[in-house]
Scaffold this motif. Structure first.
Motif, short mmCIF file in Angstrom:
data_model
loop_
_atom_site.label_atom_id
_atom_site.label_comp_id
_atom_site.label_asym_id
_atom_site.label_seq_id
_atom_site.Cartn_x
_atom_site.Cartn_y
_atom_site.Cartn_z
N MET A 1 0.84 -1.20 0.00
CA MET A 1 0.00 0.00 0.00
C MET A 1 0.88 1.25 0.00
O MET A 1 1.85 1.33 0.73
N LYS A 2 0.51 2.21 -0.83
CA LYS A 2 1.28 3.45 -0.97
C LYS A 2 1.26 4.29 0.30
O LYS A 2 0.23 4.41 0.96
N MET A 3 2.41 4.85 0.65
CA MET A 3 2.47 5.75 1.79
C MET A 3 1.75 7.05 1.46
O MET A 3 1.95 7.62 0.37
N LYS A 4 0.93 7.53 2.36
CA LYS A 4 0.20 8.78 2.14
C LYS A 4 1.00 9.95 2.71
O LYS A 4 1.43 9.92 3.86
N THR A 5 1.17 10.98 1.88
CA THR A 5 1.97 12.14 2.26
C THR A 5 1.08 13.37 2.40
O THR A 5 0.24 13.65 1.54
#
Length: 302
Positions: free
Chosen positions: A1-5
């Motif tokens: 899962m993509k890291m949220k920035t």
């Protein structure tokens, strides 16, 4: 899962131009955001970027605004005095002005009506609701009676930015159901808190005013102002500890109404971002890798 920035943009009036420079550099290095939070000028620049995801458009629109009728009607040019304060006449003029301002302040709640701000923001922001934005945005303001934050993320976007940017004493506050709402800078100068539930990694851009010179005189006014600034700067330093990474353009002690300095402020934003971009990219890569492995591990053990 993509890291949220997430990206937190502080308030600062004209110093907000530095945000544009920072965004240009981050955008050039393919750093994108899953959510943005903004206070005052940060809310405005954040909304412009969240609506377009194009810092070049934001820069062009902001420059055009500075020559527009909407900007002239805000009257910010009268806030920074060009009078030589060290001359006898300069000191006399300042004393007269201070007495006049004090007399007016006892009878009024602001210098300009909030409608002037609304007109300016409608000129600058290409959409009118939060739902039209390409990136989720959180806009902060301050409720004066309870001294607590108000965070807006849906509905009327322009109204939210006006509330967030209503500089106490200069822009008319908003009265809403018994509440008195002003600039978000009073309680959330760096709006990292609204991002905590929406981002794994928070980048803050701090353009708050910094004390850089010794006091010119030791009198009641200077002592009180210095003490208030000490409180504010320590609050900013504390709030910044909640961010994973902080970018600090060298805006020094520029007044919020120093719009004649916009070009230089954009450059300072770009310079500050370029100075730290390698460190930021490395940290983002490390955090993203760790975030992926952690979520993979937790997923396998649930």
């Amino acid at each position: 899962m993509k890291m949220k920035t997430g990206l937190a943009l502080s308030g600062g009036g004209a110093r907000g131009a530095a945000h544009i420079g920072v965004l240009k550099v981050l955008h050039e290095h393919d750093i994108r955001f899953d959510s943005i939070a903004g206070t005052s000028a940060g809310a405005l620049i954040g909304a412009m970027y969240a609506a377009t995801e194009d810092p070049a458009w934001v820069e062009d629109r902001f420059r055009t605004f500075l020559t527009s009728k909407a900007f002239n009607q805000m009257g910010t040019g009268r806030m920074v005095s060009s009078t030589d304060s060290n001359s006898v006449f300069g000191q006399m003029a300042r004393k007269f002005k201070n007495n006049l301002v004090f007399a007016i302040s006892l009878r009024r709640d602001s210098i300009i009506k909030r409608e002037r701000l609304e007109e300016a923001f409608r000129y600058l922001v290409p959409v009118s609701t939060f739902e039209e934005l390409k990136i989720p945005l959180f806009v902060t303001a301050t409720e004066l009676e309870t001294m607590t934050p108000r965070i807006y993320s849906e509905g009327d976007l322009i109204e939210a930015i006006v509330r967030s940017s209503s500089i106490p004493g200069y822009v008319q506050p908003t009265r809403d159901s018994g509440e008195i709402i002003v600039d978000g800078n009073a309680v959330l100068p760096i709006p990292i808190q609204p991002l905590k539930d929406h981002a794994d990694f928070c980048i803050a851009v701090d353009i708050t005013r910094k004390t850089s010179e010794p006091m010119k005189r030791v009198n009641i006014y200077e002592i009180v102002m210095r003490a208030n600034q000490a409180t504010y700067e320590n609050l900013v330093n504390y709030v910044n500890t909640e961010a994973d990474f902080v970018i600090r353009p060298h805006v020094k002690n520029l007044h919020w109404s120093s719009f004649s300095e916009v070009e230089g402020l954009m450059e300072k934003g770009m310079s500050a971002a370029n100075e730290i971009i390698d460190d930021l990219l490395k940290l983002l890569e490390e955090k993203s890798s760790w975030n992926y492995k952690a979520k993979q591990w937790f997923g396998q053990n649930n």
